[in-house]
Design a protein around this motif. Structure first.
Motif, PDB file in Angstrom:
ATOM      1  N   HIS A  94     -50.041  17.146  41.278  1.00 13.25           N
ATOM      2  CA  HIS A  94     -50.942  16.322  42.653  1.00 13.25           C
ATOM      3  C   HIS A  94     -51.023  16.859  43.697  1.00 13.25           C
ATOM      4  O   HIS A  94     -49.806  17.338  44.305  1.00 13.25           O
ATOM      5  CB  HIS A  94     -50.306  14.879  42.627  1.00 13.25           C
ATOM      6  CG  HIS A  94     -51.233  13.802  43.556  1.00 13.25           C
ATOM      7  ND1 HIS A  94     -51.412  13.954  44.970  1.00 13.25           N
ATOM      8  CD2 HIS A  94     -52.121  13.064  43.196  1.00 13.25           C
ATOM      9  CE1 HIS A  94     -52.397  13.100  45.379  1.00 13.25           C
ATOM     10  NE2 HIS A  94     -52.852  12.626  44.242  1.00 13.25           N
ATOM     11  N   SER A 256     -51.159   6.328  49.248  1.00 19.99           N
ATOM     12  CA  SER A 256     -52.160   6.513  48.544  1.00 19.99           C
ATOM     13  C   SER A 256     -51.621   7.185  47.417  1.00 19.99           C
ATOM     14  O   SER A 256     -52.335   6.945  46.142  1.00 19.99           O
ATOM     15  CB  SER A 256     -53.017   7.673  49.292  1.00 19.99           C
ATOM     16  OG  SER A 256     -52.314   8.783  49.659  1.00 19.99           O
ATOM     17  N   VAL A 257     -50.389   7.828  47.353  1.00 22.40           N
ATOM     18  CA  VAL A 257     -50.029   8.557  46.072  1.00 22.40           C
ATOM     19  C   VAL A 257     -49.543   7.259  45.003  1.00 22.40           C
ATOM     20  O   VAL A 257     -49.752   7.375  43.813  1.00 22.40           O
ATOM     21  CB  VAL A 257     -49.008   9.534  46.341  1.00 22.40           C
ATOM     22  CG1 VAL A 257     -48.371  10.017  45.005  1.00 22.40           C
ATOM     23  CG2 VAL A 257     -49.473  10.772  46.958  1.00 22.40           C
ATOM     24  N   ARG A 259     -50.510   4.257  44.951  1.00 22.68           N
ATOM     25  CA  ARG A 259     -52.010   3.770  44.569  1.00 22.68           C
ATOM     26  C   ARG A 259     -52.419   4.429  43.352  1.00 22.68           C
ATOM     27  O   ARG A 259     -52.858   4.037  42.190  1.00 22.68           O
ATOM     28  CB  ARG A 259     -52.922   3.539  45.386  1.00 22.68           C
ATOM     29  CG  ARG A 259     -52.811   2.252  46.472  1.00 22.68           C
ATOM     30  CD  ARG A 259     -53.981   1.905  47.005  1.00 22.68           C
ATOM     31  NE  ARG A 259     -54.331   3.089  48.040  1.00 22.68           N
ATOM     32  CZ  ARG A 259     -54.125   3.231  49.073  1.00 22.68           C
ATOM     33  NH1 ARG A 259     -53.114   2.501  49.738  1.00 22.68           N
ATOM     34  NH2 ARG A 259     -54.723   4.192  49.972  1.00 22.68           N
ATOM     35  N   TRP A 260     -52.505   5.937  43.533  1.00 19.35           N
ATOM     36  CA  TRP A 260     -52.902   6.748  42.472  1.00 19.35           C
ATOM     37  C   TRP A 260     -51.992   6.606  41.291  1.00 19.35           C
ATOM     38  O   TRP A 260     -52.640   6.661  39.972  1.00 19.35           O
ATOM     39  CB  TRP A 260     -52.962   8.112  42.894  1.00 19.35           C
ATOM     40  CG  TRP A 260     -53.205   9.343  41.993  1.00 19.35           C
ATOM     41  CD1 TRP A 260     -54.766   9.610  41.801  1.00 19.35           C
ATOM     42  CD2 TRP A 260     -52.808  10.183  40.904  1.00 19.35           C
ATOM     43  NE1 TRP A 260     -54.838  10.559  40.779  1.00 19.35           N
ATOM     44  CE2 TRP A 260     -53.475  10.894  40.363  1.00 19.35           C
ATOM     45  CE3 TRP A 260     -51.380  10.227  40.849  1.00 19.35           C
ATOM     46  CZ2 TRP A 260     -53.129  11.911  39.486  1.00 19.35           C
ATOM     47  CZ3 TRP A 260     -50.692  11.170  40.198  1.00 19.35           C
ATOM     48  CH2 TRP A 260     -51.730  11.746  39.382  1.00 19.35           C
ATOM     49  N   ASP A 263     -52.751   3.331  39.266  1.00 17.79           N
ATOM     50  CA  ASP A 263     -53.888   3.416  38.702  1.00 17.79           C
ATOM     51  C   ASP A 263     -53.979   4.485  37.532  1.00 17.79           C
ATOM     52  O   ASP A 263     -55.164   4.645  37.329  1.00 17.79           O
ATOM     53  CB  ASP A 263     -55.087   3.248  39.706  1.00 17.79           C
ATOM     54  CG  ASP A 263     -54.984   2.109  40.547  1.00 17.79           C
ATOM     55  OD1 ASP A 263     -54.637   1.081  40.269  1.00 17.79           O
ATOM     56  OD2 ASP A 263     -55.631   2.239  41.710  1.00 17.79           O
ATOM     57  N   PHE A 264     -52.880   5.058  37.306  1.00 16.07           N
ATOM     58  CA  PHE A 264     -53.198   6.171  36.357  1.00 16.07           C
ATOM     59  C   PHE A 264     -53.618   5.799  35.050  1.00 16.07           C
ATOM     60  O   PHE A 264     -53.352   4.693  34.388  1.00 16.07           O
ATOM     61  CB  PHE A 264     -51.778   6.770  36.164  1.00 16.07           C
ATOM     62  CG  PHE A 264     -51.743   8.165  35.404  1.00 16.07           C
ATOM     63  CD1 PHE A 264     -52.156   9.343  36.186  1.00 16.07           C
ATOM     64  CD2 PHE A 264     -51.210   8.327  34.276  1.00 16.07           C
ATOM     65  CE1 PHE A 264     -52.555  10.365  35.585  1.00 16.07           C
ATOM     66  CE2 PHE A 264     -51.319   9.570  33.594  1.00 16.07           C
ATOM     67  CZ  PHE A 264     -51.613  10.605  34.654  1.00 16.07           C
TER      68      PHE A 264
END
Length: 421
Positions: A94, A256-257, A259-260, A263-264
């Motif tokens: 990432h 933000s990371v 949330r990423w 939601d993976f």
């Protein structure tokens, strides 16, 4: 110049120094306990908060954030699910991620947890005031069957560099199947950190795969045993890990990371902020902390009650003394002030004695506590909260001292000169 009432109170107390000295000692011990519990609570909380200070996120299988924090950082409990190695690779790639520390748990050695990781652990793991791990001897693992011990493991079990150890499958101290056919060599010992690192045996991720090549479903495969010399012929890249400690290039990207990760799509993952998870932990154990502090406060209350009881018990013996004071011109309010000052002075001396005793005990026990539990006992001037507690004890002692003062206030001059027989 000492005010007359204070001087009279001091002289009177000196004449009864034995009984009052024991009472002051009791108050001092109770105050020492109160402040000691408060300091220990702060040290334990600080130790928890400093166990991992350089991480922005802890990533694991979706579940309880508190449970993820407990088993990944504090080695308390077990993970219900692992995460795939492909997810770790995606997380490492990432653009906002600076570094990752994969960790794999599940095995143990004589009751101490085994943590499998890679060299990023020694390069990026931070504790306390962002201090890095340091080896007191040896080096970090490089070969497959090499282990780095935490300071407590080495001290408690008496291990030295070059010793060979065998790991056990699962956690606990007895009744576990071991990996005796694949022993490890101690090639490094970490310096003491005061964190769970001290109680951990560290090996490489490849080593964790190697000792389980001939295992399936948590047990050895019957009739199959892969010799150590053939282990390297297999693919030792990890298939799953327990959790991942993540450091970001900028803390502004943490949400933000998070949330990423949450939601993976490849598998259900969860990312927690260590500070938020620790806040949940304090909510869970906060009631126990308050109960312990309340018990200490009750002990102080018992000490002050004993002080009042001693002063009250001595009033009958002091009737003539008080009556003579009244006869030479002392007003009833002067008698009230005299007894109140006496109780207040004894309380202040007891509170100061308690602080001095705690300081001496901390200085004497600091090396042992540091070596055994990894806690640094605080010494020096009292903190703001300790000053508040001491002030509370003194104010409570002042209020309690009003009772014998009020009783003496009501003793009449005639009753003092002609005591009842």
């Amino acid at each position: 110049m000492m005010p007359p009432l204070v001087r009279l109170s001091a002289l009177s107390a000196w004449n009864r120094r034995t009984a009052l000295g024991l009472t002051v000692l009791a108050v001092g011990l109770s105050v020492m306990l109160l402040l000691g519990v408060e300091r220990l609570r702060e040290q334990v909380r600080g130790g928890f908060e400093q166990s991992v200070s350089g991480a922005d996120l802890i990533v694991g299988a979706r579940g309880s954030p508190l449970q993820l924090m407990l088993y990944s950082v504090f080695r308390i409990g077990e993970a219900t699910h692992n995460i795939e190695w492909s997810s770790v690779e995606a997380l490492t790639a990432h653009p906002a991620v600076a570094w990752t520390i994969p960790i794999s748990l599940g095995d143990s050695h004589r009751g101490y947890p085994v943590l499998a990781t890679n060299h990023a652990y020694f390069a990026h793991f931070r504790y306390g005031d962002r201090r890095s791990l340091a080896l007191t001897g040896g080096r970090a693992f490089d070969g497959v069957f090499e282990a780095v011990l935490g300071a407590e493991v080495a001290d408690a079990l008496g291990y030295r560099l070059g010793d060979r150890i065998a790991l056990a499958h699962g956690s606990g101290e007895s009744g576990l199947a071991d990996h005796a056919d694949k022993p490890f060599t101690v090639i490094g010992i970490l310096g003491r950190t005061g964190t769970p690192v001290d109680n951990t045996v560290h090996i490489g991720l490849a080593a964790m795969e190697a000792i389980h090549l001939d295992w399936q479903g948590g047990a050895p495969i019957p009739g199959m045993q892969i010799p150590v010399e053939y282990v390297k012929k297999f693919d030792l890249r990890p298939k799953t890990v327990t959790a991942v400690i993540v450091g970001l290039k900028s803390r502004a990207a943490v949400f933000s990371v998070q949330r990423w990760i949450n939601d993976f799509r490849a598998e259900p993952l969860m990312a927690v902020l260590p500070g938020v998870a620790l806040a949940q932990l304090w909510q869970v154990i906060g009631h126990g902390e308050k109960a312990l502090l309340a018990v200490s406060a009750l002990v102080v209350g018992v000490g002050l009650a004993g002080l009042v009881a001693v002063v009250l018990a001595g009033l009958d013996q002091r009737r003539r003394e008080l009556a003579i004071l009244r006869a030479v011109g002392a007003r009833p309010r002067d008698i009230l002030a005299l007894l109140t000052f006496e109780g207040l002075g004894l309380t202040v001396i007891g509170a100061l004695l308690g602080f001095v005793l705690l300081t001496v005990l901390s200085l004497v026990a600091a090396p042992l506590v540091q070596a055994r539990f990894g806690l640094s006992l605080m010494t020096g001037l009292p903190s703001a909260h300790e000053v508040f507690l001491l002030a509370g004890v003194i104010i409570t002692g002042f209020i309690a001292s009003l009772l014998p003062g009020w009783r003496a206030y009501r003793v009449s001059l005639a009753d003092g000169l002609t005591p009842k027989t």
